[in-house]
Motif scaffolding. Structure first.
Motif, short mmCIF file in Angstrom:
data_model
loop_
_atom_site.label_atom_id
_atom_site.label_comp_id
_atom_site.label_asym_id
_atom_site.label_seq_id
_atom_site.Cartn_x
_atom_site.Cartn_y
_atom_site.Cartn_z
N TYR A 182 0.83 -1.21 0.00
CA TYR A 182 0.00 0.00 0.00
C TYR A 182 0.86 1.27 0.00
O TYR A 182 0.58 2.23 -0.71
CB TYR A 182 -0.91 0.01 1.23
N LEU A 183 1.90 1.28 0.82
CA LEU A 183 2.77 2.45 0.90
C LEU A 183 3.47 2.72 -0.44
O LEU A 183 3.57 3.87 -0.90
CB LEU A 183 3.82 2.25 2.00
N GLY B 112 -3.06 14.50 -5.73
CA GLY B 112 -2.40 15.68 -5.18
C GLY B 112 -3.04 16.20 -3.92
O GLY B 112 -3.02 15.55 -2.88
N ASP B 113 -3.68 17.38 -4.03
CA ASP B 113 -4.14 18.09 -2.85
C ASP B 113 -5.23 17.35 -2.09
O ASP B 113 -5.46 17.61 -0.91
CB ASP B 113 -4.67 19.48 -3.25
N GLU B 114 -5.97 16.47 -2.77
CA GLU B 114 -7.06 15.77 -2.09
C GLU B 114 -6.56 14.68 -1.14
O GLU B 114 -7.34 14.13 -0.36
CB GLU B 114 -8.00 15.14 -3.12
N THR B 115 -5.25 14.39 -1.17
CA THR B 115 -4.70 13.30 -0.36
C THR B 115 -4.94 13.51 1.12
O THR B 115 -5.32 12.59 1.85
CB THR B 115 -3.19 13.14 -0.64
N THR B 116 -4.72 14.75 1.60
CA THR B 116 -4.89 15.02 3.03
C THR B 116 -6.34 14.81 3.45
O THR B 116 -6.62 14.23 4.51
CB THR B 116 -4.47 16.47 3.35
N THR B 117 -7.28 15.26 2.63
CA THR B 117 -8.70 15.08 2.94
C THR B 117 -9.06 13.60 2.98
O THR B 117 -9.76 13.14 3.90
CB THR B 117 -9.56 15.79 1.87
N LEU C 63 -6.49 2.18 2.28
CA LEU C 63 -6.55 3.54 1.75
C LEU C 63 -5.70 4.49 2.59
O LEU C 63 -5.02 5.38 2.06
CB LEU C 63 -8.00 4.02 1.73
N PHE C 64 -5.70 4.29 3.91
CA PHE C 64 -4.90 5.13 4.80
C PHE C 64 -3.41 4.98 4.48
O PHE C 64 -2.67 5.96 4.37
CB PHE C 64 -5.17 4.76 6.25
N PHE C 65 -2.96 3.74 4.30
CA PHE C 65 -1.54 3.52 4.00
C PHE C 65 -1.16 4.12 2.64
O PHE C 65 -0.06 4.63 2.47
CB PHE C 65 -1.23 2.02 4.02
N ILE C 66 -2.08 4.05 1.68
CA ILE C 66 -1.80 4.66 0.37
C ILE C 66 -1.63 6.16 0.52
O ILE C 66 -0.72 6.76 -0.08
CB ILE C 66 -2.92 4.33 -0.63
N THR C 67 -2.49 6.79 1.31
CA THR C 67 -2.38 8.25 1.49
C THR C 67 -1.09 8.64 2.21
O THR C 67 -0.56 9.73 1.97
CB THR C 67 -3.59 8.80 2.26
N VAL C 68 -0.61 7.78 3.10
CA VAL C 68 0.67 8.06 3.76
C VAL C 68 1.79 8.11 2.72
O VAL C 68 2.62 9.02 2.71
CB VAL C 68 0.99 7.00 4.84
N PHE D 64 -10.38 10.87 6.14
CA PHE D 64 -11.47 9.90 6.02
C PHE D 64 -10.97 8.48 6.27
O PHE D 64 -11.61 7.69 6.95
CB PHE D 64 -12.09 10.01 4.62
N ALA D 65 -9.79 8.17 5.70
CA ALA D 65 -9.25 6.82 5.82
C ALA D 65 -8.82 6.49 7.25
O ALA D 65 -8.74 5.31 7.61
CB ALA D 65 -8.06 6.65 4.88
N GLU D 66 -8.54 7.52 8.07
CA GLU D 66 -8.17 7.27 9.47
C GLU D 66 -9.28 6.55 10.22
O GLU D 66 -9.04 5.95 11.28
CB GLU D 66 -7.83 8.59 10.16
#
Length: 669
Positions: free
Chosen positions: A33-34, A48-53, A292-297, A57-59
């Motif tokens: 995932y990472l 891009g910018d939507e990753t933090t948002t 999804l959380f790991f992907i966003t990290v 959610f993924a948390e």
């Protein structure tokens, strides 16, 4: 709307491609995932910018995970682990926080910033560690239990951390924010307690925890009964999600950790009769959101900040991992962890965790940390999490084999005995074989690689040796040249195959009997030279099925007839399937011809089981059917018990009871 669909497709496609490849390479799903996030984010720039948002959610996947963890812990179990929970967790958190705070102050950082950094880096990744433990089956090990205790204490400690951080606000940051916005206060429209007095805030906290505890115990059962009576599975799923989301929202409204609230609710519901249904409904959402959380990290790694502070960020990341590992290793020695367990505890928790992002965001909102420091610390947290799967790989490939070799070299017994039969493996499977042989005056030499299992077997009077039967010199010392039989009863697919292959080549006159895990493994053992192979669950499943039929009032003779029919068809078709398996050159050993033959086997078994009694009565040699009214003269339980005794054949019941008393079955595979 189309943009959201595209982003969702990109995230899912990255996971679908990267995770199976990472699993096949032995890297684990978390690292997959990472890597997926790293590729679609900083590398290709697809997100891009939507990753933090999306990360916020993924948390919620972490919240769901802690809810499921709580479901596995009854309150009495939680109380029983209080010493390790407070001892291990308290020492780790306290010592790590203190050391990092002191080091930060030595680099001329203010005490408030230093303490906040210490709190952030003292936490480890609950999501990565528990997910990896589950994949590798490490939850029940000593090191796994110790790591879980530390993680649980850390998650609970997040609450006082969130209460402490606003008190550490820097006046200059508050003043600059006031100049920028015209208001020196920071308000959260979704926090109902931000303006309350301390005593009122305490009452709200107590009331919220009490509501979750009492309400979860008394109100959830009527609710689940009402919903389950509808018979609609999707409504039960909606109810489970509503429960977890509602508790998380309640905790957020009163300024507490949603993850802790979910964990508390899980503990409360651990004794509920709906526990397993809740697990089944929540598990898929948890797994998807965690992925999804790991992907966003991975996608959130800022290469521009990393490029301008490369050496600093790498130095900080390695320093955090080394410092936390040193603290954990010292604690493992204090609590007398043995062997590889202390290394598992040390390496699994050496990273920073996902709650570090939560504390960084909270510190930013409350003007505790400057933005430039937050940017660097975020990268350190992310990179340390990124390196965690590598630490597990190091444990698997370097640490664990070293301790296994050390145990073999230091404890291997001198085999001063030779027998007619050599038994490799003395777990539950091997014990039964050994008892039957010894009872018939057959001299056996028993070998097992697990020292603790050998000790247990010796305590009940069975002679056994600690030794690796897959090693040629051990097999030679055990008298393989003169032995008539080698029984391979070990709980390892590859080692069993290697042992059969070597024994067939080195001792061609010795019969080899092998335990197989399934049909495919059995065919492979047969191909390598085993003379007789039995699947470990075949006969037990057949006996259980027969007992189930008798319990449902099927006539005992009909049950026995069907057992014999099943065995006859299996025996007749076994060679056909084996030859089809051998003919497939693809390496998978399951081609269309094999599948066709397997379907035919299923059809033949079905026909045989439905054949009338007169067709197979003559095949039932050595078994006299009971009178026609036999089953009606007993209750179902008594009838089944009586038939079981008759089917025991020539084995004397008193001898079996005496043997059971003298040789209780010892645990082990």
């Amino acid at each position: 709307m189309t943009a959201y669909f595209l982003y969702i497709f990109i995230y899912l496609a990255a996971a679908v491609i990267a995770v199976p490849i990472a699993k096949r390479l032995g890297l684990g799903s978390v690292l997959g995932y990472l890597i997926a996030g790293l590729i679609i984010g900083p590398t290709l720039g697809l997100v891009g910018d939507e990753t933090t948002t999306i990360q916020h959610f993924a948390e919620f996947g972490v919240v769901m995970m802690l809810f499921l963890v709580g479901l596995e812990l009854e309150p009495k179990s939680l109380w029983a682990m209080k010493s390790r929970l407070i001892g291990l967790g308290g020492l780790q958190l306290g010592i790590t926080t203190a050391l990092i705070t002191i080091i930060a102050m030595l680099f001329e950082q203010p005490f408030s910033i230093s303490l906040t950094i210490g709190l952030i880096f003292a936490l480890s990744s609950t999501a990565i560690v528990l997910q990896t433990f589950q994949e590798k089956g490490l939850q029940k090990t000593e090191g796994g239990k110790g790591a879980f205790s530390v993680l649980l204490f850390q998650d609970i400690a997040v609450i006082p951390m969130l209460a402490l951080i606003p008190l550490l606000a820097l006046p200059e940051l508050v003043a600059s924010a006031a100049d920028a916005s015209g208001d020196a206060t920071h308000s959260d429209s979704f926090n109902l307690v931000s303006e309350l007095a301390p005593w009122a805030y305490g009452l709200v906290i107590i009331g919220s925890v009490a509501f979750v505890t009492v309400g979860g115990h008394y109100l959830s059962r009527p609710l689940f009964k009402f919903v389950s009576s509808s018979g609609l599975r999707e409504i039960f799923t909606a109810t489970a999600l509503m429960l977890v989301i509602g508790i998380a929202a309640l905790m957020g409204l009163v300024g507490l950790s949603p993850a802790l609230g979910a964990f508390l609710a899980g503990v409360v519901l651990a004794n509920s009769e709906f526990r397993h249904e809740l697990e089944a409904n929540i598990e898929p959402f948890k797994g998807l959101l965690l992925g999804l959380f790991f992907i966003t990290v991975g996608a959130g790694i800022n290469f521009s900040v990393l490029a301008s502070n490369t050496l600093l960020i790498i130095a900080l990341t390695l320093s955090v991992i080394v410092l936390k590992a040193a603290v954990l290793f010292a604690i493992s020695l204090i609590f007398t962890f043995k062997g590889s367990s202390k290394w598992l505890l040390t390496l699994s928790l050496a990273q920073a965790g996902e709650f570090g992002f939560v504390l960084l965001s909270f510190a930013s909102q409350n003007y505790v940390l400057p933005q430039d420091i937050i940017a660097i610390l975020s990268l350190v947290v992310a990179l340390s999490m990124f390196l965690t799967p590598g630490l597990f790989i190091f444990f698997d490939k370097v640490i664990l084999p070293r301790y296994q070799r050390r145990g073999t070299q230091n404890k291997e017994d001198t085999i001063d005995d030779k027998g007619t039969v050599i038994i490799a493996g003395i777990g539950r499977f091997g014990q039964i074989i050994n008892r039957l042989l010894v009872a018939n005056d057959v001299h056996t030499v028993v070998l097992d690689i697990r020292a603790e299992q050998v000790e247990l077997i010796r305590k009940i009077g069975t002679k056994a040796y600690f030794g690796d039967a897959s090693k040629p010199d051990i097999l030679h010392t055990a008298g393989a040249e003169d032995a008539s039989l080698l029984i391979v009863a070990i709980d390892n697919r590859e080692t069993a195959a290697e042992m059969v292959k070597y024994a067939k080549h080195a001792y061609p006159n010795m019969q080899i009997l092998a335990r197989a895990f399934d049909r495919g493994h059995g065919y492979r053992l047969r191909q390598l030279g085993a003379h007789y192979v039995v699947s470990e669950t075949y006969h037990s499943a057949l006996e259980m099925g027969a007992h189930a039929l008798r319990s449902l009032h099927s006539h005992p003779f009909q049950v026995e007839r069907q057992k014999m029919a099943y065995k006859d068809i299996e025996d007749q078709q076994n060679d056909v399937l084996y030859n089809a398996w051998l003919d497939d050159a693809s390496g998978e050993r399951i081609d269309n011809n094999y599948l066709k033959l397997f379907v035919e086997l299923e059809s033949l078994i079905g026909e045989a089981l439905n054949t009338g009694l007169h067709d197979t009565h003559s095949k039932m040699k050595g078994w006299t059917p009971p009178p026609k009214d036999h089953a009606d003269s007993f209750s179902s339980a008594e009838a089944a018990s009586d038939v079981d005794k008759k089917l025991a054949g020539g084995i004397d019941r008193k001898l079996r009871e005496s043997d059971a008393e003298k040789h209780p079955e010892v645990k082990g595979d």
